[in-house]
Write an enzyme that holds these catalytic residues in place. Structure first.
Site, PDB file in Angstrom:
ATOM      1  N   LYS A  15      13.084  13.449 -12.309  1.00 29.43           N
ATOM      2  CA  LYS A  15      12.870  14.431 -13.392  1.00 29.43           C
ATOM      3  C   LYS A  15      11.388  14.777 -13.488  1.00 29.43           C
ATOM      4  O   LYS A  15      10.516  13.960 -13.178  1.00 29.43           O
ATOM      5  CB  LYS A  15      13.416  13.938 -14.731  1.00 29.43           C
ATOM      6  CG  LYS A  15      12.689  12.753 -15.389  1.00 29.43           C
ATOM      7  CD  LYS A  15      11.540  13.139 -16.319  1.00 29.43           C
ATOM      8  CE  LYS A  15      10.662  11.916 -16.581  1.00 29.43           C
ATOM      9  NZ  LYS A  15       9.485  12.052 -17.334  1.00 29.43           N
ATOM     10  N   ASP A 142      14.333   8.851 -21.686  1.00 25.24           N
ATOM     11  CA  ASP A 142      14.647   9.887 -20.690  1.00 25.24           C
ATOM     12  C   ASP A 142      16.080   9.796 -20.162  1.00 25.24           C
ATOM     13  O   ASP A 142      16.524  10.683 -19.430  1.00 25.24           O
ATOM     14  CB  ASP A 142      13.701   9.764 -19.486  1.00 25.24           C
ATOM     15  CG  ASP A 142      12.268  10.160 -19.817  1.00 25.24           C
ATOM     16  OD1 ASP A 142      12.049  10.777 -20.876  1.00 25.24           O
ATOM     17  OD2 ASP A 142      11.376   9.854 -19.004  1.00 25.24           O
TER      18      ASP A 142
HETATM   19  O1  C5P Z   1      12.165   4.770 -23.842  1.00 25.44           O
HETATM   20  P1  C5P Z   1      11.318   4.412 -22.670  1.00 25.44           P
HETATM   21  O2  C5P Z   1      11.634   3.055 -22.109  1.00 25.44           O
HETATM   22  O3  C5P Z   1      11.299   5.462 -21.634  1.00 25.44           O
HETATM   23  O4  C5P Z   1       9.829   4.335 -23.231  1.00 25.44           O
HETATM   24  C1  C5P Z   1       8.895   3.389 -22.792  1.00 25.44           C
HETATM   25  C2  C5P Z   1       7.807   3.257 -23.858  1.00 25.44           C
HETATM   26  O5  C5P Z   1       7.068   4.480 -23.934  1.00 25.44           O
HETATM   27  C3  C5P Z   1       8.291   3.023 -25.277  1.00 25.44           C
HETATM   28  O6  C5P Z   1       8.470   1.666 -25.533  1.00 25.44           O
HETATM   29  C4  C5P Z   1       7.171   3.604 -26.107  1.00 25.44           C
HETATM   30  O7  C5P Z   1       6.083   2.704 -26.175  1.00 25.44           O
HETATM   31  C5  C5P Z   1       6.702   4.774 -25.283  1.00 25.44           C
HETATM   32  N1  C5P Z   1       7.337   6.047 -25.683  1.00 25.44           N
HETATM   33  C6  C5P Z   1       6.917   6.645 -26.849  1.00 25.44           C
HETATM   34  N2  C5P Z   1       7.494   7.823 -27.238  1.00 25.44           N
HETATM   35  C7  C5P Z   1       8.445   8.412 -26.467  1.00 25.44           C
HETATM   36  C8  C5P Z   1       8.869   7.820 -25.269  1.00 25.44           C
HETATM   37  C9  C5P Z   1       8.296   6.620 -24.902  1.00 25.44           C
HETATM   38  O8  C5P Z   1       6.053   6.139 -27.552  1.00 25.44           O
HETATM   39  N3  C5P Z   1       8.972   9.567 -26.858  1.00 25.44           N
END
Ligand code: C5P
Length: 305
Positions: A15, A142
C-alpha cells in the site's frame, strides 16, 4: 473446512499513502488522519492449504527480516479470526515475503489482510461479516484498507474507508533497507511542534493522471520531515526520484522510510527504476503499476534489468 479450491493463493499488495495529513489525536494516543490509500501490483504472496493444526512457514527475498512466528501479524490474524468466530484454527499458510518490513508500504498489514481473506474461504466464514472488519481494526490501523486492497480515502486512524476512483500509472518504490518504527516517527512529529493539518479529501473521483497530480500537488505527507530527522537518507531518496526522467511527483509513504515516484506509464517507471538501481545498488528499488486491476498478475518477480 471448505477444501474445494485448495490451495488458495492470496496476493498481499503493497500500500501507498499518496498523501497523509495528521488532523488530530485521540485520547488513546493514536493520530487521526486524512489519507489516500492506493495499492500496487507488487507484494507478498500467501499460499493457504488444508491442515488439521494451524501452522505458518515463510520464505522469499526478505523473510530474514520477519519476527518469530507468533509475533507475525499473519499468525495473529489467524488466531484473532478464530477467537472471533469461536473456532479452532486449522490450515497451513506459507508466506513469501517481498515487501520490506516496517517500511511504510503496509507489508505486515497486507499479509494480515490476505490471511483473513484466505482463511475466511477455507473456514467458510463470510468475509463481509462485520466481525472480520473488527478483527482487521484490532490488528492494525492499515489492515482494514488492505482487506479490500483498492484505492480509498481514509479518516479515523486510517480505518474508516470510502472508495475513490483513481487512474492507473507507473510508480517506482524505493527503500534504503533500514526499517523505521512507526511510533518513533509519530513521536518525532510531535516533538517537532508541527500543528495539525486540515482534512482535505478530494471531493470527486480522480479520473486522469493529471487530476491525480493536481490533487496530490496541494496535499502532502505530514510525517515526511519527522522521518527525515530520524533517517536523513530519505531526503536523498526523494531527491533521486525527483531527478529521474519522467517523475512527476515523489513523496514518502506512511511513516517511511519507503518513498514513491509517480510516472505516466509503467515503461517510464521501469526505465527509472533500472537507472536508480544502477546508481544506488544498496537501495531496494521496484517498478510497479499503481491501481492495477486486482486480477492483474503481481510483479514481485520483476527486477530492473
Ligand atoms: O496500528 P499500527 O500497528 O499500524 O500502528 C503502529 C503504531 O503507530 C501505533 O501503536 C501508534 O503508535 C502509531 N500510530 C498512530 N496513529 C495512527 C496509526 C499508527 O499514532 N493513525
Amino acid at each position: 473446512m471448505g477444501q474445494g479450491r485448495l490451495p488458495i493463493i492470496e496476493a498481499a499488495r503493497a500500500k501507498l499513502n499518496l498523501y497523509l495529513h495528521i488532523t488530530g489525536r485521540r485520547p488513546d494516543g493514536y493520530h487521526e488522519l486524512d489519507t489516500l490509500f492506493a495499492f500496487v501490483d507488487f507484494g507478498d504472496r500467501l499460499t493457504i492449504s488444508a491442515a488439521d493444526k494451524f501452522s505458518l512457514t515463510q520464505d522469499g527475498d526478505l523473510d530474514a527480516q520477519l519476527p518469530a512466528e507468533d509475533q507475525n501479524l499473519v499468525w495473529q490474524a489467524a488466531h484473532a479470526l478464530a477467537v472471533s468466530f469461536g473456532i479452532v484454527p486449522t490450515g497451513h499458510i506459507h508466506l513469501e515475503k517481498y515487501i520490506p518490513v516496517a517500511s511504510g508500504l503496509g507489508g505486515g498489514s497486507a499479509d494480515a489482510a490476505a490471511a483473513l481473506r484466505g482463511l475466511c474461504q477455507i473456514w467458510e466464514l463470510p468475509v463481509d461479516d462485520s466481525k472480520v472488519m473488527q478483527v482487521a481494526q484490532q490488528l492494525g490501523a492499515d489492515v482494514p484498507a488492505c482487506l479490500g486492497s483498492t484505492a480509498s480515502l481514509a479518516t479515523g486512524i486510517g480505518d474508516l474507508l470510502e472508495p475513490l476512483s483513481l487512474p492507473s500509472c507507473g510508480v517506482v518504490l524505493v527503500n534504503p533497507m533500514i526499517s523505521l518504527a512507526t511510533p518513533l516517527v509519530f513521536q518525532a512529529w510531535r516533538d517537532s511542534g508541527a500543528g495539525f493539518s486540515p482534512a482535505h479529501p478530494p471531493q470527486q473521483a480522480l479520473t486522469s493522471y493529471d487530476h491525480l497530480l493536481e490533487c496530490l500537488g496541494s496535499r502532502h505527507n505530514d510525517l515526511e520531515s519527522a522521518a527525515i530527522s530520524q533517517l536523513p537518507v530519505i531526503a536523498d531518496i526523494l531527491a533521486a526520484l525527483r531527478g529521474a526522467t519522467g517523475c512527476a511527483l515523489a513523496r514518502m509513504s506512511g511513516s517511511g522510510a519507503s518513498c514513491f515516484g509517480l510516472f505516466q506509464t509503467s515503461e517510464l517507471a521501469i526505465e527509472a527504476a533500472r537507472n536508480l538501481s544502477a546508481l544506488q545498488p544498496k537501495w531496494w528499488v521496484k517498478p510497479a503499476t499503481l491501481n492495477a486491476p486486482l486480477n492483474a498478475p503481481m510483479g514481485q518477480d520483476r527486477d530492473p534489468e
